[in-house]
Design a protein around this motif. Structure first.
Motif, PDB file in Angstrom:
ATOM      1  N   THR A 158       0.823  -1.210   0.000  1.00 26.40           N
ATOM      2  CA  THR A 158       0.000   0.000   0.000  1.00 26.40           C
ATOM      3  C   THR A 158       0.854   1.255   0.000  1.00 26.40           C
ATOM      4  O   THR A 158       0.454   2.274  -0.547  1.00 26.40           O
ATOM      5  CB  THR A 158      -0.939   0.036   1.222  1.00 26.40           C
ATOM      6  OG1 THR A 158      -0.162  -0.221   2.389  1.00 26.40           O
ATOM      7  CG2 THR A 158      -2.025  -0.998   1.117  1.00 26.40           C
ATOM      8  N   SER A 159       2.034   1.185   0.597  1.00 29.07           N
ATOM      9  CA  SER A 159       2.886   2.368   0.591  1.00 29.07           C
ATOM     10  C   SER A 159       3.877   2.310  -0.572  1.00 29.07           C
ATOM     11  O   SER A 159       4.776   3.140  -0.669  1.00 29.07           O
ATOM     12  CB  SER A 159       3.629   2.506   1.920  1.00 29.07           C
ATOM     13  OG  SER A 159       4.478   1.400   2.104  1.00 29.07           O
ATOM     14  N   GLY A 160       3.714   1.330  -1.448  1.00 22.74           N
ATOM     15  CA  GLY A 160       4.571   1.233  -2.627  1.00 22.74           C
ATOM     16  C   GLY A 160       3.713   1.091  -3.869  1.00 22.74           C
ATOM     17  O   GLY A 160       2.772   1.851  -4.053  1.00 22.74           O
ATOM     18  N   GLN A 161       4.040   0.116  -4.696  1.00 25.27           N
ATOM     19  CA  GLN A 161       3.321  -0.064  -5.959  1.00 25.27           C
ATOM     20  C   GLN A 161       2.197  -1.085  -5.818  1.00 25.27           C
ATOM     21  O   GLN A 161       2.290  -2.012  -5.025  1.00 25.27           O
ATOM     22  CB  GLN A 161       4.285  -0.572  -7.037  1.00 25.27           C
ATOM     23  CG  GLN A 161       5.528   0.267  -7.232  1.00 25.27           C
ATOM     24  CD  GLN A 161       5.206   1.591  -7.892  1.00 25.27           C
ATOM     25  OE1 GLN A 161       4.241   1.726  -8.628  1.00 25.27           O
ATOM     26  NE2 GLN A 161       6.026   2.596  -7.607  1.00 25.27           N
TER      27      GLN A 161
END
Lengths: 321, 262
Positions: free
Chosen positions: A253-256
């Protein structure tokens, strides 16, 4: 126990997926109670979201103010404290916004807070029983919360599936009650993520590496496996935190958000934030030395092994094909 | 800058398999390896780097029993100047609000410009920092992955979805919850630990802090954990077994069938 208010997160005039999930959670938490969507923002985008929500929720409370154009949790909190009546339940998505808003909101509304709810196990009088996870998802717990005087609860995304709820709700303009919205934290801008060498969002096959790789030097074997498979290399958060791979390769969720056909989770425990970045129902292969790793609950095929031994063997066999 | 960092001693999930005890009311705690909560290490490192730049001091504080002292010493070995242990039988069984209530009292006994917590700990609620800020009426930002210190206010970056970063200006004093990856926490060797082994760490209880014992602890908790369990998640993965040659042969069949080999 009162009513339920669901905070609707939105951007560019479109409601977040959580908007349709919170009403499902609300019906489980307080069966039969009216559920109101609360939408903050300003202008035409806000109106668009309110109209869309009126088709789903019994009623929609609109709070329009220029100070709410960007959802700064410190400002939204003030608006909610001023507008919402006491003694009710407020539901938020457990994402980077809900984590910013929920705990402080509960204090200012003087109600209990429960974070990251993944299930509802029934209500007994004023006591609600919910399911949470601890220790990076390795164990679950039942948690009781006294909701007789209201509560703030953050609901994990993707757990309560939208059920096609429909209602012909009306939009009520509560902007006049928003009150003083000055805050000691000011939103400046959103800095977009930097693009990397590889666009993993387009990859069909990903060899994804996590903490189990132990050392930066061991990454070479992961690239060797990916090369043998014709795959790209992605990773979980600890690898980026350690600066071993660039942020653009991080799934989660905090990346791709990736949607490969095949996803090889190598030494990845499988936190919900990581799994949140995995869409499109890929075939998941998990290799982990911990048989209790949560990744085995969602994988199609699992292998209990140390990836440092398993990866070179697998690469060799694939190269022989 | 005077910086207070709230830390917690937790079971180290990278070193342990977490199992549930026979009664289902706790995890199996015998033989667990404990360490400082991973996020807290980043928070302490960030505090030390800020103080190195602009001066001041770093104090680490924890709510816990006497065993929690070891994490304070570890963070002092990293470079924190002071440690405070908040310990009292009355604190046991506190929920997040109870812990925030105890920390608030500790904050008010000092004079801090910045208060850091880790973005989350073993319980995964990510709640104490936001509660503490609201109780103190300080501004709050969670999931902070960038801090730039300026005149009277700070520029902070928050990690938001999709790898994006939300930049804010925030007035001090404030509470920030620190995300992993904001820095590279320094290594602490055995020598560093030895150096702080005999430093006095004050212990404060409910009376010292002026905390009403009925406002904290199990009796005051409105959010209570009832049990631990392993959820029935259906079939889960098909676990491949056999010799490693057999496992790999089966896996390669699967990969071929699913388009995993090009």
């Amino acid at each position: 126990m009162g009513e339920v208010f669901a905070y609707i997160k939105h951007a560019q005039g479109v409601a977040d997926d959580s908007a349709l999930e919170l009403i499902v959670a609300a019906k489980k938490i307080a069966p039969g109670a009216p559920v109101t969507a609360v939408v903050t923002g300003t202008g035409a985008d806000l109106d668009k979201v309110c109209t869309a929500m009126a088709a789903v929720y019994n009623s929609v409370w609109k709070i329009d103010n220029a100070a709410l154009a960007y959802p700064n949790a410190e400002v939204v909190r003030k608006a909610l404290v001023n507008v919402l009546p006491a003694g009710n339940i407020v539901l938020l998505p457990h994402d980077t916004f809900g984590m910013d808003l929920g705990p402080g909101l509960s204090i200012k509304m003087n109600v209990p807070f429960v974070a990251d709810i993944v299930g509802v196990d029934g209500v007994d009088g004023g006591t609600l029983k919910v399911v949470r996870q601890e220790f990076s998802g390795q164990v679950s717990t039942h948690v009781t919360c006294d909701i007789s005087g209201g509560a703030v609860m953050n609901v994990r995304g993707g757990v309560f599936q939208a059920d096609g709820s429909a209602a012909g709700g009306a939009v009520e303009d509560k902007s006049g009650a928003a009150g003083d919205l000055s805050a000691k934290r000011t939103f400046v801008e959103v800095v977009a993520a930097e693009a990397g060498d590889v666009d993993i969002t387009k990859s069909e096959v990903l060899v994804s590496v996590g903490r189990g790789i132990e050392d930066q030097e061991n990454l070479e074997m992961v690239f060797d496996l990916a090369k043998a498979m014709g795959a790209d290399v992605s990773c979980s958060r600890p690898i980026v935190d350690a600066k071993w791979l660039e942020k653009a390769r991080q799934v989660g969720t905090s990346g791709q958000t990736v949607k490969p056909k095949v996803y090889m989770a190598m030494g990845i425990s499988g936190s919900f934030q990581h799994l949140g970045g995995l869409k499109g129902n890929p075939f998941i292969v998990a290799v982990n030395k911990n048989p209790k790793a949560p990744i085995f609950q969602v994988a199609d095929v699992g292998i209990e092994a140390n990836i440092l031994e398993f990866i070179p063997e697998l690469t060799e066999k694939i190269e022989e094909l | 800058m005077e910086i207070l960092v709230c830390v917690k001693r937790v079971p180290d999930t990278s070193e342990n398999e977490i199992a549930i005890n026979g009664d289902g009311n706790d995890i199996e705690r015998d033989d667990l390896v404990y360490s400082v909560n991973e996020w807290d290490n980043y928070a302490v490192e960030e505090a030390i780097q800020i103080v190195d730049k602009v001066g001041g001091s770093v104090t680490v504080v924890t709510v816990g029993d006497s065993e929690s002292e070891e994490v304070l010493r570890r963070e002092m070995a990293m470079g924190a100047n002071n440690g405070i242990l908040l310990t009292d039988d009355a604190f046991e069984g506190s929920d997040g609000k109870g812990v925030a209530t105890i920390l608030k009292a500790a904050v008010e006994k000092g004079k801090y410009d910045l208060i850091f917590t880790g973005a989350q700990a073993d319980g995964g609620s990510a709640e104490v920092g936001g509660m503490l800020a609201a109780m103190l009426d300080y501004p709050y930002a969670s999931l902070v992955n960038l801090i730039e210190v300026g005149d009277g206010k700070l520029k902070v970056g928050r990690e938001i979805e999709g790898g994006n970063q939300e930049i804010n200006e925030i007035q001090t004093p404030c509470v920030l919850s620190i995300q992993t990856g904001i820095n590279e926490p320094r290594y602490v060797g055995i020598r560093g630990i030895r150096k702080v082994a005999s430093v006095e760490i004050p212990e404060l209880g409910a009376g010292d802090l002026g905390v009403d014992a009925s406002a904290v602890g199990e009796a005051a908790a409105k959010v209570k954990r009832v049990d631990y369990f392993v959820p029935d998640t259906g079939a889960g993965a098909e676990m491949l077994t056999g010799s490693s040659d057999e496992i790999i042969a089966k896996l390669i069949e699967y990969l071929k069938a699913k388009g995993g080999l090009k």
